[in-house]
Design an enzyme around this catalytic site. Structure first.
Site, short mmCIF file in Angstrom:
data_model
loop_
_atom_site.label_atom_id
_atom_site.label_comp_id
_atom_site.label_asym_id
_atom_site.label_seq_id
_atom_site.Cartn_x
_atom_site.Cartn_y
_atom_site.Cartn_z
N ASP A 64 0.84 -1.19 0.00
CA ASP A 64 0.00 0.00 0.00
C ASP A 64 0.88 1.24 0.00
O ASP A 64 2.00 1.24 0.54
CB ASP A 64 -0.90 0.03 1.24
CG ASP A 64 -1.98 -1.02 1.22
OD1 ASP A 64 -2.24 -1.59 0.13
OD2 ASP A 64 -2.58 -1.26 2.28
N CYS A 65 0.36 2.32 -0.56
CA CYS A 65 1.11 3.58 -0.63
C CYS A 65 1.62 3.99 0.75
O CYS A 65 2.78 4.40 0.91
CB CYS A 65 0.21 4.67 -1.21
SG CYS A 65 0.99 6.29 -1.34
#
Length: 224
Positions: A64-65
């Protein structure tokens, strides 16, 4: 429609930990996408930065970012196929560290809750016992802090937002979670505002080298 406020970190621009003819290992910072998004302003990502230095590098898996930590990239189609097969067949070893809200009651255990898309609220995910895909996470408490717990998370599966939704389902969302911590009270504020970043880090990754089949292990200490 809410626009993704994307401000990827410039330092470190790229933290490469290992490289050979088949693979590249990086330590991804929180706030950098693994691969480009649909919008033009989300082009900057781990794979696009890597390809500027090593053209032909291939994304194998994603973080995930907001999640930081160890990622492996392939340098050939053959290496990509081998590594992706290891991930799909659950032949890799993954250890994440997370700081979660509250004092967890159990010292260790397993979360076995199927996950699926929250169709009324994309891109959120949710526990879905009817249509969800199997998702399993093992956990072990490492340290109990004031109003929070440091926990090791060992996922068997790799569903979208799996660790974040599983910890939320236990009533202990991950601190700094802008997706799943907005409504949860923590101290004087929300879980979202409790930390400047999501307190989730891919600390260790284990796999077999795609050419030599030698066991490989890479670690990066959690920054929180």
């Amino acid at each position: 429609m809410e626009i993704f406020d994307y401000r990827p970190p410039a330092v470190p621009w790229l933290d490469i930990r290992y490289i050979d003819r088949d693979i590249i290992i990086i330590n991804k910072p929180s706030g950098l996408l693994s691969n480009p998004g649909m919008a033009a302003h989300t082009h900057d990502s781990a794979i696009t930065r890597l390809c500027q230095l090593y053209p032909g590098a291939i994304l194998v898996h994603r973080l995930d970012c907001a999640t930081s930590g160890i990622m492996v990239f392939a340098r050939s189609k053959k290496a990509e196929s081998n590594l992706k097969t290891q991930f799909q067949n659950r032949q890799t070893g993954k250890l994440y560290l997370a700081e979660v809200a509250g004092d967890m009651a159990l010292d260790e255990g397993t979360i076995d809750l199927p996950l699926g898309k929250d169709k009324s609220n994309p891109p959120w995910q949710k526990v879905d016992k009817t249509e969800g895909r199997p998702a399993v996470t093992h956990f072990k408490v490492l340290e109990r802090r004031d109003n929070s717990t440091l926990v090791a998370l060992m996922p068997e599966t790799g569903r979208t937002h799996q660790l974040r939704v599983h910890m939320l389902a236990l009533g202990h969302p991950i601190l700094g979670d802008e997706f799943y911590g907005r409504e949860m009270a923590f101290g004087d504020g929300t879980v979202e505002s409790a930390r400047k970043r999501l307190c989730l880090h891919a600390q260790r990754l284990e796999f077999s080298h795609p050419w030599s089949n030698k066991p490989m292990q890479f670690e990066s200490p959690a920054p929180f």
